[in-house]
Design an enzyme around this catalytic site. Structure first.
Site, mmCIF file in Angstrom:
data_model
loop_
_atom_site.group_PDB
_atom_site.id
_atom_site.type_symbol
_atom_site.label_atom_id
_atom_site.label_comp_id
_atom_site.label_asym_id
_atom_site.label_seq_id
_atom_site.Cartn_x
_atom_site.Cartn_y
_atom_site.Cartn_z
ATOM 1 N N GLU A 181 4.291 -5.074 6.957
ATOM 2 C CA GLU A 181 3.655 -4.268 7.935
ATOM 3 C C GLU A 181 4.104 -3.876 9.237
ATOM 4 O OE1 GLU A 181 2.527 -6.497 5.879
ATOM 5 O OE2 GLU A 181 0.846 -5.635 4.606
ATOM 6 N N GLU A 225 -0.317 -9.320 -1.006
ATOM 7 C CA GLU A 225 -1.857 -9.525 -0.930
ATOM 8 C C GLU A 225 -2.522 -9.576 -2.081
ATOM 9 O OE1 GLU A 225 -2.030 -6.455 2.137
ATOM 10 O OE2 GLU A 225 -3.040 -7.951 3.487
ATOM 11 N N ALA A 230 0.837 -1.175 0.137
ATOM 12 C CA ALA A 230 0.011 0.009 0.142
ATOM 13 C C ALA A 230 0.995 1.314 0.023
ATOM 14 C CB ALA A 230 -0.946 -0.103 1.506
ATOM 15 N N GLY A 256 0.749 -4.827 0.728
ATOM 16 C CA GLY A 256 -0.359 -5.156 -0.150
ATOM 17 C C GLY A 256 -0.037 -5.670 -1.421
HETATM 18 N N1 CAA Z 1 4.589 3.374 -0.348
HETATM 19 C C1 CAA Z 1 5.028 4.544 -0.828
HETATM 20 N N2 CAA Z 1 6.210 4.648 -1.675
HETATM 21 C C2 CAA Z 1 6.985 3.678 -1.588
HETATM 22 C C3 CAA Z 1 6.657 2.536 -1.212
HETATM 23 C C4 CAA Z 1 5.531 2.424 -0.459
HETATM 24 N N3 CAA Z 1 5.043 1.152 0.190
HETATM 25 N N4 CAA Z 1 7.741 1.617 -1.399
HETATM 26 C C5 CAA Z 1 8.525 2.471 -1.998
HETATM 27 N N5 CAA Z 1 8.081 3.624 -2.121
HETATM 28 C C6 CAA Z 1 8.930 4.695 -2.807
HETATM 29 C C7 CAA Z 1 10.041 5.197 -1.823
HETATM 30 O O1 CAA Z 1 9.604 6.146 -0.835
HETATM 31 C C8 CAA Z 1 10.815 5.859 -2.812
HETATM 32 O O2 CAA Z 1 10.143 7.287 -3.322
HETATM 33 P P1 CAA Z 1 11.474 8.496 -3.232
HETATM 34 O O3 CAA Z 1 12.401 8.202 -4.131
HETATM 35 O O4 CAA Z 1 10.056 9.706 -3.694
HETATM 36 O O5 CAA Z 1 11.757 8.473 -1.864
HETATM 37 C C9 CAA Z 1 10.809 4.983 -4.080
HETATM 38 O O6 CAA Z 1 9.589 4.265 -3.800
HETATM 39 C C10 CAA Z 1 12.053 4.087 -4.386
HETATM 40 O O7 CAA Z 1 11.940 3.327 -3.079
HETATM 41 P P2 CAA Z 1 13.225 3.072 -2.129
HETATM 42 O O8 CAA Z 1 14.226 4.349 -2.308
HETATM 43 O O9 CAA Z 1 13.073 2.794 -0.684
HETATM 44 O O10 CAA Z 1 13.862 1.663 -2.895
HETATM 45 P P3 CAA Z 1 14.949 0.539 -2.328
HETATM 46 O O11 CAA Z 1 15.271 -0.101 -3.555
HETATM 47 O O12 CAA Z 1 15.839 1.342 -1.468
HETATM 48 O O13 CAA Z 1 14.177 -0.164 -1.278
HETATM 49 C C11 CAA Z 1 12.030 -1.507 -0.787
HETATM 50 C C12 CAA Z 1 12.933 -0.914 -2.103
HETATM 51 C C13 CAA Z 1 12.767 -2.503 0.141
HETATM 52 C C14 CAA Z 1 10.837 -2.167 -1.465
HETATM 53 C C15 CAA Z 1 11.484 -0.254 0.185
HETATM 54 O O14 CAA Z 1 11.085 0.549 -0.763
HETATM 55 C C16 CAA Z 1 10.372 -0.466 0.998
HETATM 56 O O15 CAA Z 1 10.758 -1.180 2.211
HETATM 57 N N6 CAA Z 1 9.227 -0.344 0.814
HETATM 58 C C17 CAA Z 1 7.962 -0.351 1.549
HETATM 59 C C18 CAA Z 1 7.386 -1.640 1.917
HETATM 60 C C19 CAA Z 1 6.402 -1.921 2.853
HETATM 61 O O16 CAA Z 1 6.353 -1.485 3.963
HETATM 62 N N7 CAA Z 1 5.359 -2.384 2.259
HETATM 63 C C20 CAA Z 1 4.169 -2.374 3.040
HETATM 64 C C21 CAA Z 1 3.237 -1.310 3.067
HETATM 65 S S1 CAA Z 1 1.784 -1.328 4.192
HETATM 66 C C22 CAA Z 1 0.650 -2.410 3.579
HETATM 67 O O17 CAA Z 1 0.843 -2.625 2.367
HETATM 68 C C23 CAA Z 1 -0.692 -2.508 4.236
HETATM 69 C C24 CAA Z 1 -1.547 -3.106 3.589
HETATM 70 O O18 CAA Z 1 -1.664 -3.054 2.278
HETATM 71 C C25 CAA Z 1 -2.688 -3.220 4.234
#
Ligand code: CAA
Length: 261
Positions: free
Chosen positions: A135, A115, A69, A112
């Protein structure tokens, strides 16, 4: 050719019964905003209504299927916002898609995104794929089926480990656990998913629909209820022209031409 109605999806025109839908929000690693999920639900509703679509292949990019998400959007939602969240309708709509859905997954498939992948009927992943429910690292938990579909896919112990530690698993672990059906070289993931989809697209749409429904019903219910559902579905198919055609084609040693009648 793709459909420009969508701003965060690349929705291709169907070819030989297979429609490809590509998640396309590269600036945020395909993080699923509410609007993007709404687009996907709409694209699948259109695919359901379009008789020339027999199977959908859902994919992301070479680097990411979807990173979950959109955390920035999520940060703006309080409890009431989440209660009124329109995402639920989109998830329900995606989960009701009655035609076969094949996911081609490379790279990150998280939160997500994982999922969403688990809504697919068949998951094919590149060796570089990473599946996780991170999460817990955000002080929350999966909220779109991650605690329910994951445990059904990989069993209790691994589901607990993934959800409670937030650590992803790789494609090999996902294959061993039964989350995905095949692993490919990353550059071949989409090709392989399209091949599988093309095989499926040649079958009777009615038989596909009822076979999918029967398997999903079985995952949701006890064995006897599932078996009863299967028997009804099997009986319904006995009244179709496609069954006549399938049996006639076998006896005449020719390929069947199914019409969905
Ligand atoms: N939401 C919003 N933006 C995201 C994102 C997310 N889930 N994942 C990555 N991005 C964005 C980053 O903020 C970044 O944007 P900026 O360049 O503007 O800063 C861009 O995408 C590139 O990401 P990274 O620089 O972090 O890339 P990386 O290669 O260093 O890392 C990654 C990749 C490990 C996937 C890391 O981005 C990450 O951990 N992302 C979040 C994953 C996460 O926590 N997902 C769960 C979300 S909650 C959820 O999903 C709940 C639900 O459905 C009910």
């Amino acid at each position: 050719m793709s459909n420009s109605l969508y701003s965060m999806l690349d929705v291709h025109s169907p070819a030989n019964g297979v429609q490809q839908i590509q998640l396309h929000r590269p600036e945020a690693l395909n993080a699923l905003t509410t609007a993007m999920l709404g687009e996907l639900a709409l694209a699948l509703e259109e695919a359901e209504a379009n008789e020339s679509v027999k199977v959908v292949v859902l994919t992301g990019s070479a680097r990411v299927f979807a990173a979950g998400a959109d955390v920035k959007e999520m940060a703006e939602r309080d409890m009431v916002g989440i209660l009124k969240d329109p995402r639920q309708q989109s998830w329900q709509s995606i989960s009701r898609f009655p035609k076969p859905l094949v996911a081609a997954i490379n790279g990150y498939c998280l939160g997500g995104g994982c999922e969403l992948a688990m809504h697919a009927d068949i998951l094919i992943a590149g060796t570089d794929a990473k599946f996780g429910q991170p999460e817990i690292n955000l002080g929350i938990m999966p909220g779109a089926g991650g605690t329910q579909r994951l445990v059904r896919a990989v069993g209790k112990s691994l589901a607990m480990q993934m959800v409670l530690t937030g650590q992803p698993i790789n494609a090999l672990q996902a294959k061993e656990a039964g989350l995905i059906s095949e692993i490919t070289q990353p550059e071949l993931t989409l090709t392989r998913a399209m091949e599988v989809a093309s095989q499926i697209a040649k079958k009777s749409p009615l038989a596909l629909r009822l076979a999918k429904e029967s398997i999903l019903k079985g995952m949701d219910t006890d064995l006897n209820t599932g078996l009863r559902f299967e028997r009804h579905a099997f009986t319904v198919l006995a009244g179709t022209k496609d069954r006549e055609e399938g049996i006639a084609a076998f006896l005449e040693k020719r390929p069947a031409k199914f019409t969905g009648q």
